[in-house]
Design a protein around this motif. Sequence first.
Motif, PDB file in Angstrom:
ATOM      1  N   ASN A  13       0.362  -1.602   0.349  1.00  0.00           N
ATOM      2  CA  ASN A  13       0.122   0.109  -0.166  1.00  0.00           C
ATOM      3  C   ASN A  13       0.749   1.686  -0.008  1.00  0.00           C
ATOM      4  N   ASP A  14       1.795   0.948   0.857  1.00  0.00           N
ATOM      5  CA  ASP A  14       3.131   2.993   1.128  1.00  0.00           C
ATOM      6  C   ASP A  14       3.462   2.311  -0.116  1.00  0.00           C
ATOM      7  N   ALA A  15       3.856   1.579  -1.211  1.00  0.00           N
ATOM      8  CA  ALA A  15       4.732   1.796  -2.537  1.00  0.00           C
ATOM      9  C   ALA A  15       3.646   2.165  -3.609  1.00  0.00           C
ATOM     10  N   ILE A  16       2.819   2.955  -3.459  1.00  0.00           N
ATOM     11  CA  ILE A  16       1.977   3.008  -5.034  1.00  0.00           C
ATOM     12  C   ILE A  16       1.701   4.477  -5.187  1.00  0.00           C
TER      13      ILE A  16
ATOM     14  N   LEU B  35      -1.990   9.655   0.688  1.00  0.00           N
ATOM     15  CA  LEU B  35      -3.496   9.175   0.597  1.00  0.00           C
ATOM     16  C   LEU B  35      -4.690   9.859   1.617  1.00  0.00           C
ATOM     17  N   ALA B  36      -4.019  10.346   2.164  1.00  0.00           N
ATOM     18  CA  ALA B  36      -5.298  11.692   3.462  1.00  0.00           C
ATOM     19  C   ALA B  36      -5.973  12.193   2.468  1.00  0.00           C
TER      20      ALA B  36
ATOM     21  N   MET C 150     -10.653  14.982  -2.692  1.00  0.00           N
ATOM     22  CA  MET C 150     -10.399  15.447  -3.286  1.00  0.00           C
ATOM     23  C   MET C 150     -11.910  14.871  -3.889  1.00  0.00           C
ATOM     24  N   GLU C 151     -12.668  15.880  -4.142  1.00  0.00           N
ATOM     25  CA  GLU C 151     -14.430  14.898  -3.906  1.00  0.00           C
ATOM     26  C   GLU C 151     -13.643  15.279  -5.356  1.00  0.00           C
TER      27      GLU C 151
ATOM     28  N   GLY D 179      -6.331   6.102 -10.494  1.00  0.00           N
ATOM     29  CA  GLY D 179      -7.344   7.086 -11.995  1.00  0.00           C
ATOM     30  C   GLY D 179      -7.065   8.427 -10.866  1.00  0.00           C
ATOM     31  N   LYS D 180      -6.715   8.899  -9.339  1.00  0.00           N
ATOM     32  CA  LYS D 180      -7.134  10.151  -8.816  1.00  0.00           C
ATOM     33  C   LYS D 180      -5.496  10.379  -9.028  1.00  0.00           C
ATOM     34  N   LEU D 181      -4.732   9.315  -8.843  1.00  0.00           N
ATOM     35  CA  LEU D 181      -3.439   9.840  -8.639  1.00  0.00           C
ATOM     36  C   LEU D 181      -2.766  10.515  -9.915  1.00  0.00           C
ATOM     37  N   LEU D 182      -3.278  10.056 -11.316  1.00  0.00           N
ATOM     38  CA  LEU D 182      -3.504  10.396 -12.787  1.00  0.00           C
ATOM     39  C   LEU D 182      -3.615  11.673 -13.080  1.00  0.00           C
ATOM     40  N   LEU D 183      -4.692  12.127 -12.586  1.00  0.00           N
ATOM     41  CA  LEU D 183      -4.954  13.319 -12.713  1.00  0.00           C
ATOM     42  C   LEU D 183      -4.413  14.295 -11.568  1.00  0.00           C
ATOM     43  N   VAL D 184      -3.462  14.277 -10.343  1.00  0.00           N
ATOM     44  CA  VAL D 184      -3.176  15.256  -9.485  1.00  0.00           C
ATOM     45  C   VAL D 184      -1.688  15.086 -10.121  1.00  0.00           C
ATOM     46  N   GLU D 185      -0.725  13.854 -11.280  1.00  0.00           N
ATOM     47  CA  GLU D 185       0.527  13.995 -11.526  1.00  0.00           C
ATOM     48  C   GLU D 185      -0.151  14.480 -13.094  1.00  0.00           C
ATOM     49  N   LEU D 186      -1.584  14.966 -13.502  1.00  0.00           N
ATOM     50  CA  LEU D 186      -1.359  15.746 -14.321  1.00  0.00           C
ATOM     51  C   LEU D 186      -1.365  17.475 -14.056  1.00  0.00           C
ATOM     52  N   PHE D 187      -2.103  17.411 -13.099  1.00  0.00           N
ATOM     53  CA  PHE D 187      -2.534  19.458 -12.404  1.00  0.00           C
ATOM     54  C   PHE D 187      -1.490  19.883 -11.874  1.00  0.00           C
TER      55      PHE D 187
END
Length: 483
Positions: free
Chosen positions: A137-140, A324-325, A330-331, A441-449
């Motif tokens: 989990n911590d590696a994701i 993760l928190a 990020m609603e 899926g959220k991480l993709l948007l986080v990395e992008l924006f």
Amino acid sequence: MASSESSNAPLLRPVPGSYGLPVIGALRDRLDFFYFQGQDKYFESRIDSNGSTVVRINVPPGPFMARNPRVVALLDAKSFPVLFDLTKVEKKDVITGTFMPPASLTGGYRICSYLDPSEPTHAKVRKLLFSILHSRNDAIIPTFRSNFSELFATMESQLAQQGGKAEFNKPNEMTSFDFVGEAYFGVRPSATDLGNGGPTKAAKWILFLLHPIITLGLPMIVEDPLLHSFHLPPFLVSGEYKALYNYFYNAASQALDTAESLGLSREEACHNLLFATILNSYGGLKVLFPGILANVANAGQKLHEKLVAEIRGAVAEAGGKVTLAALEKMELTKSVVWESLRLDPPVKFQYGHAKTDLQIESHDAVFQVKKGEMLFGYQPCATKDARVFGPTAKEFVGDRFVGEEGRKLLKYVYWSNGRETESPGVNDKQCPGKDFVLVVGKLLLVELFLRYDTFSAEVGKELLGVKVVFTGVTKATSGPATE
């Protein structure tokens, strides 16, 4: 929100529809499904002609390959969840529907996806998969960010060098393949003997596994007899499968130790890990990530601005760290991912055999189904049900699941082979990586924006999804310094 409940008691009626003449009816339906109509129109036309969202139809592959192509199709949000109820349906050997791929394609084993939860090996494999997800989990987050920051850096170079365009799909395949291997087992596949050939080998194996129910876009007169009438010889992909297996056997040694403690042989566990990682995880991300980007690109700059504000604000509150928190706060970002999964679920078909005589309820009627009949669900019909999602059911609405009223709709999001409001367990068939998929899926948007204020892209069609070509990016002008 449109109501899915009816004030009147539904009527009991026989399931409408026809299977047609033996062989000929199933063959004609197969041609409609793949060539004359296409998937969506095939099901929509049967709904319209029968005046019902529960109908009798044939599903591919039909003649010569299917055990029995005749199914009762559940094509609305209310009837569809019967397929999740293991007191009502049996899930043995139905993951690919009305046909069963040769076991030689999976090392001679019936993989967990083919097992009903009543079979002893099912729980052992599910426990193994949950153990891996928990232990890694911590590696994701760090693994995702290191892999996908490289992808976006490469795309920026391509935008500068290739006439202002950079294709996302191909580099995403390599990056997603490396990411899932490193996230689950700590070893990037491209750093092993597989090199950069992992995605190509995986694609060939998946083709041999699923060819009866897919199309490559070839002329019908060539493709239909080649792909949909007979099994392709498994020996033609044995070399690719062996190379993939060797990667998992070496990289997943710690997971295989866990498997032995659960009563699984290393060999059987390794074949299961290969299947789950490549077909479920990698195969899903290969489709999901371009789908998310296509939806966000088409939605335009206003959505981009809202995502930028939410993502950078949450990361700043976390001290510049992506945690993760922070992701959980990020609603809107979560809503965008859910909406993409609703519109274009990576796995569109679900199946199950009725365990007993059943009464299945749609919005308008109750239908009698006999014990042993095959139930089939085409998920896009259920998750685009206008009786639930209203007049925008077929449209991308980024903030659909924001707020209390939005969250009430999550029980109608079924992409994980279960309701989004439910959690997978050892003794069910819901995707073990359900939470993992939402996170990445959220991480993709986080990395992008975190990287860009906005972007533009051309969106087209590919055989198994959409194709995304970036045509421009605006580098971030402000935001938190991230670790």
